[in-house]
Scaffold this active site. Structure first.
Site, short mmCIF file in Angstrom:
data_model
loop_
_atom_site.label_atom_id
_atom_site.label_comp_id
_atom_site.label_asym_id
_atom_site.label_seq_id
_atom_site.Cartn_x
_atom_site.Cartn_y
_atom_site.Cartn_z
N CYS A 158 0.80 -1.23 0.00
CA CYS A 158 0.00 0.00 0.00
C CYS A 158 0.84 1.28 0.00
CB CYS A 158 -0.94 0.02 1.19
SG CYS A 158 -1.97 -1.45 1.35
N HIS A 215 -9.62 1.17 -2.95
CA HIS A 215 -8.21 1.01 -2.59
C HIS A 215 -7.46 0.26 -3.70
CE1 HIS A 215 -4.59 0.47 -0.47
NE2 HIS A 215 -4.96 -0.39 0.47
#
Length: 367
Positions: free
Chosen positions: A86, A323
């Protein structure tokens, strides 16, 4: 040493897995965003020295090189792909900053691109006659008993800090509401006319009906898997001044490791260290973009660092858009660039990654 600055920043819309970007490979999502960045900056592709691209779900290789070729960058631009899950998109900017400040490049495009929809199926090779095994999450630590599923880790964080499901759902409702209110403002950062497609009029009742993933973590207070790309054009401050280009300065950043069992807390140390290194306090920030992979993660980062909630994710966060792992950190930076440009303010971007990693970056509105 010259400072690195950002002169343009753009992203694609964020679409949930299987949505409107599902037919595109990462380089196909990335190419028009890279081209839009160059157009905004008034630069031609031949001046680009390097492309650094975060990508976490690809099948290896060098997707940054593919994106560079697809965007029409010079053949000499080799492309550098990075995977820190991430954190990848934000760390791509930090690598570009380091290259520029070391004098190794003058113009670098950095960010991330991800396609959850087109990711390859992961298989562990057969061992001792056993069949190959499909898996979803790769190992993030060498200890199977200290390598939690991300939803389980989010619930553990909620229990560790006493953050209720009601608080997580309230944050989720607010994230969607802010994103809806800001839809017209987001057109400057998104390439094309389509907005983020997941944003909706979320209510406490809808959140309450969402399926539970684990404990207090539900489908509503967890960001959906998504496809997107986001990039920034970084140059040296001397270059920007020489060509009279407006810019936002990269003031500093930090990536630090933390407890793999509570990865959502990892940005806290990175935020504190970055602000301390710049002699800044949370009160000195006019805006902040904190990743919302899980609502509890964002709440924890705000509470543990003393950030003013009113300045955090003012136009909605990842709960309201999705995301796209390797691109998510870069999306935060793109948002900061557009909010800070011409204001003279300072803004923070921060994100957590599996394995207990946190990255923070502070931008300044000077220039």
């Amino acid at each position: 040493m010259t400072r690195a600055v950002i002169i343009a920043a753009r992203r694609s819309r964020v679409a949930p897995r299987g949505g409107t970007l599902a037919h595109l490979h990462p380089h196909e999502i990335a190419a028009p965003v890279i081209q839009a960045c160059l157009t905004d900056a008034g630069l031609t592709p031949d001046v680009v020295d390097e492309l650094i691209m975060g990508n976490a779900l690809g099948a290896g290789g060098n997707p940054a090189r593919v994106a560079a070729l697809a965007a029409g960058l010079p053949l000499r631009v080799s492309g550098l792909s990075i995977d820190r899950q991430c954190c990848s998109g934000l760390d791509a900017l930090r690598l570009a900053q380091a290259m520029i400040e070391a004098g190794q490049a003058e113009v670098v495009i950095a960010g991330g691109a991800e396609s959850y929809s087109r990711r390859p199926i992961r298989m562990a090779a057969a061992q001792g006659g056993a069949p190959a095994q499909e898996y979803d999450q790769p190992p993030f630590t060498p200890w199977p008993d200290r390598d939690p599923d991300m939803a389980e880790a989010a619930d553990a964080l909620a229990r560790h800090l006493g953050i209720s499901r009601a608080a997580q759902d309230a944050w989720t409702v607010d994230s969607h509401a802010r994103a809806i209110a800001a839809r017209t403002d987001l057109s400057a950062e998104i390439v094309g006319d389509a907005p983020d497609s997941f944003t909706r009029a979320m209510t406490p009742a809808l959140c309450a009906r969402a399926p539970i993933i684990g404990g207090s973590v539900s489908r509503a207070n967890t960001a959906v898997a998504a496809d997107a790309a986001a990039f920034c054009v970084l140059v040296s401050e001397k270059y920007a001044r020489r060509h009279r280009l407006p810019y936002v300065t990269i003031l500093g950043g930090m990536a630090l490791g933390g407890d793999p069992m509570l990865p959502g807390l990892a940005p806290v140390a990175a935020i504190k260290a970055t602000l301390a290194g710049l002699n800044l306090s949370p009160a000195d920030l006019s805006t902040a973009e904190i990743m919302e992979a899980f609502a509890v993660q964002a709440i924890a980062c705000v509470e543990q660092t003393g950030l003013d909630p009113a300045t955090v994710n003012r136009k909605g966060g990842a709960l309201a858009r999705g995301h796209p792992i390797g691109a998510s950190g870069a999306i935060l930076a793109v948002r900061l660039f557009h909010d800070l440009r011409g204001t003279g303010g300072r803004g923070l971007a921060a994100i957590a990654a599996a394995g207990g990693i946190g990255t923070a970056l502070v931008l300044g509105g000077e220039g």
